[in-house]
Design an enzyme around this catalytic site. Structure first.
Site, mmCIF file in Angstrom:
data_model
loop_
_atom_site.group_PDB
_atom_site.id
_atom_site.type_symbol
_atom_site.label_atom_id
_atom_site.label_comp_id
_atom_site.label_asym_id
_atom_site.label_seq_id
_atom_site.Cartn_x
_atom_site.Cartn_y
_atom_site.Cartn_z
ATOM 1 N N ASN A 157 0.844 -1.204 0.000
ATOM 2 C CA ASN A 157 0.000 0.000 0.000
ATOM 3 C C ASN A 157 0.870 1.241 0.000
ATOM 4 O OD1 ASN A 157 0.516 0.870 2.863
ATOM 5 N ND2 ASN A 157 -0.249 -1.201 3.192
ATOM 6 N N LYS A 207 8.387 -16.759 -11.090
ATOM 7 C CA LYS A 207 7.626 -15.617 -11.575
ATOM 8 C C LYS A 207 6.419 -16.083 -12.417
ATOM 9 C CE LYS A 207 8.225 -11.601 -14.473
ATOM 10 N NZ LYS A 207 8.996 -11.035 -15.553
ATOM 11 N N LYS A 260 -13.768 0.090 14.977
ATOM 12 C CA LYS A 260 -12.428 -0.468 15.214
ATOM 13 C C LYS A 260 -12.061 -0.380 16.684
ATOM 14 C CE LYS A 260 -10.587 -0.373 10.639
ATOM 15 N NZ LYS A 260 -10.156 0.406 9.525
ATOM 16 N N LYS A 269 -11.267 -3.914 18.155
ATOM 17 C CA LYS A 269 -9.849 -4.211 18.391
ATOM 18 C C LYS A 269 -9.463 -4.052 19.859
ATOM 19 C CE LYS A 269 -8.501 -3.420 13.683
ATOM 20 N NZ LYS A 269 -7.396 -3.875 12.853
HETATM 21 O O1 PMT Z 1 2.892 6.197 6.397
HETATM 22 P P1 PMT Z 1 2.245 7.470 5.905
HETATM 23 O O2 PMT Z 1 2.428 7.660 4.423
HETATM 24 O O3 PMT Z 1 2.655 8.657 6.730
HETATM 25 O O4 PMT Z 1 0.663 7.311 6.089
HETATM 26 C C1 PMT Z 1 0.103 7.284 7.353
HETATM 27 C C2 PMT Z 1 -1.045 6.251 7.455
HETATM 28 C C3 PMT Z 1 -2.178 6.636 6.531
HETATM 29 C C4 PMT Z 1 -0.540 4.853 7.084
HETATM 30 C C5 PMT Z 1 -1.509 6.258 8.954
HETATM 31 O O5 PMT Z 1 -1.931 7.546 9.300
HETATM 32 C C6 PMT Z 1 -2.613 5.253 9.190
HETATM 33 O O6 PMT Z 1 -3.779 5.515 9.009
HETATM 34 N N1 PMT Z 1 -2.214 4.026 9.631
HETATM 35 C C7 PMT Z 1 -3.123 2.873 9.769
HETATM 36 C C8 PMT Z 1 -3.271 2.202 8.444
HETATM 37 C C9 PMT Z 1 -4.156 0.978 8.508
HETATM 38 O O7 PMT Z 1 -3.747 -0.080 8.218
HETATM 39 O O8 PMT Z 1 -5.355 1.221 8.975
HETATM 40 P P2 PMT Z 1 -6.511 0.082 9.145
HETATM 41 O O9 PMT Z 1 -7.751 0.867 9.371
HETATM 42 O O10 PMT Z 1 -6.496 -0.868 8.016
HETATM 43 O O11 PMT Z 1 -6.074 -0.680 10.445
HETATM 44 C C10 PMT Z 1 -6.510 -0.325 11.747
HETATM 45 C C11 PMT Z 1 -5.421 -0.561 12.765
HETATM 46 O O12 PMT Z 1 -5.139 -1.955 12.866
HETATM 47 C C12 PMT Z 1 -4.114 0.126 12.475
HETATM 48 O O13 PMT Z 1 -3.569 0.626 13.693
HETATM 49 C C13 PMT Z 1 -3.239 -0.995 11.907
HETATM 50 O O14 PMT Z 1 -1.858 -0.782 12.231
HETATM 51 C C14 PMT Z 1 -3.785 -2.201 12.631
HETATM 52 N N2 PMT Z 1 -3.713 -3.472 11.876
HETATM 53 C C15 PMT Z 1 -4.306 -3.595 10.668
HETATM 54 C C16 PMT Z 1 -4.263 -4.820 10.007
HETATM 55 C C17 PMT Z 1 -3.597 -5.884 10.624
HETATM 56 N N3 PMT Z 1 -3.511 -7.049 10.019
HETATM 57 N N4 PMT Z 1 -3.022 -5.740 11.810
HETATM 58 C C18 PMT Z 1 -3.085 -4.544 12.466
HETATM 59 O O15 PMT Z 1 -2.557 -4.413 13.575
#
Ligand code: PMT
Length: 349
Positions: free
Chosen positions: A158, A237, A285, A289
């Protein structure tokens, strides 16, 4: 760097208004006689003069011009009017000028300008303010994307640049915390002083978090972890064959949920990267979570979320929602740490 007010752009938002609302101080250095005249008369025919007339933040100008221009009654009158309106000045100094004359008009020394700017912004707004309120805290930060291999040359990933997570680590270090930064592949340098652990996949990040959780007093999960990975990675590949290619994906471990389940006395903060119903999804969330706080950001905005240096965050907790304006990621990180400290204090009491 903004050089043109009217350059064509895909950005649907009006840049000078957006900027005018987000700044703490407008510092114009050097300020020309022309700029002062425009400010004094409300002329808004370029980016700077339009920004001046549309901001409510303090304005500091450091004029620099020819001695006669500075002494001209028109300039004197403009300066008087601007001072009356509350515009602050760092007056020019005397000395050799670019026009090879000697007199008043030389731009003040940068140190004088910066000191005055810091006074106006106020100590609590300064990101480098030496505050050691996190001394003794051990902050675990996850940052950046993960990469999930499809075959030896391709992966699912991403747009995360790591900037938000690295700003978190930097802000925590500046306030005296010990920081462990678990980071996916990014192209920026980790802040000096952080113990940095590099990982590639969600599984590797999960393991690194598990191995370092015990020692942490605060956890901030900024990383954009893949929710899905290819169910199997091909050893060779993939070759194209003109047919539809179907990738089978399996869910990854939810690292935040796992950390929240074992949170004990530590503060656990997650992020929510959303493109619609931002607060509603962040609330979901928060409950699903089990984190103390979810930092919601709208990643479809052009000035927030992925890659850019600014963010517009909402702090979502059981106490309610706090919407913050657009600010630098460093400042946003400071606000998140303030919230973490408040959670810690309220739990202690
Ligand atoms: O890195 P930058 O370019 O500065 O961008 C910042 C950002 C947009 C990445 C950051 O501000 C942000 O929003 N980070 C969370 C991104 C994300 O994965 O969000 P989510 O809504 O999908 O996940 C929710 C939370 O669960 C997050 O804290 C994530 O770290 C966590 N997660 C998600 C999936 C997973 N398998 N395990 C997790 O722990």
């Amino acid at each position: 760097v903004i050089t043109d007010m009217f350059a064509p752009t895909d950005d649907p938002e009006i840049k000078h208004i957006q900027l005018a609302e987000s700044i703490d101080l407008l510092l114009v250095a050097p300020a020309t006689a022309n700029a002062l005249a425009k400010f004094a008369n409300g002329i808004a025919d370029d980016f700077l003069s339009t920004l001046y007339i549309s901001t409510t933040s303090p304005v500091l100008v450091a004029p620099a011009m020819n001695v006669e221009m500075w002494a001209h009654p028109a300039t004197r009158e403009n300066v008087r009017r601007l001072r009356e309106r509350g515009v602050e000045f760092v007056d020019p100094e005397e000395g050799y000028l670019a026009c090879r004359t000697v007199g008043a008009g030389r731009l003040a020394e940068p140190e004088r300008i910066v000191n005055r700017a810091l006074e106006l912004v106020g100590p609590s707004e300064s990101i480098d303010e030496p505050r050691a309120d996190l001394t003794g805290e051990r902050v675990l930060v996850t940052a950046g994307p993960t990469q999930e291999a499809i075959d030896p040359v391709r992966f699912l990933s991403n747009r995360s640049s790591g900037k938000m997570g690295y700003a978190m680590a930097e802000a925590a270090l500046a306030r005296g915390a010990t920081v462990t930064l678990i980071t996916g592949p990014v192209s920026i340098d980790p802040p000096e002083g952080a113990r940095t652990i590099s990982v590639r996949t969600a599984a590797e990040m999960f393991k690194a978090v598990k191995d370092n959780l015990e020692d942490a007093t605060m956890v901030v999960m900024t990383a954009a972890v893949a929710d899905y990975r290819p169910a199997s990675t091909l050893q060779q590949k993939i070759k194209k064959n003109g047919k539809l290619l179907v990738l089978e994906l399996e869910q990854t471990e939810d690292i935040l949920s796992a950390a929240a389940r074992e949170r004990g006395s530590r503060v656990v903060i997650g992020f929510a990267a959303e493109t619609e119903n931002v607060i509603e999804n962040a609330r979901k969330k928060l409950n699903e979570k089990g984190a103390h706080l979810i930092v919601a950001n709208d990643v479809s905005a052009s000035d927030a979320g992925f890659e850019v240096d600014t963010n517009r965050i909402s702090l979502v907790s059981s106490e309610g929602v706090v919407d913050l304006p657009l600010m630098s990621k460093k400042k946003a990180a400071g606000q998140i740490l303030d919230a973490a400290m408040r959670i810690k204090q309220s739990r202690a009491s």
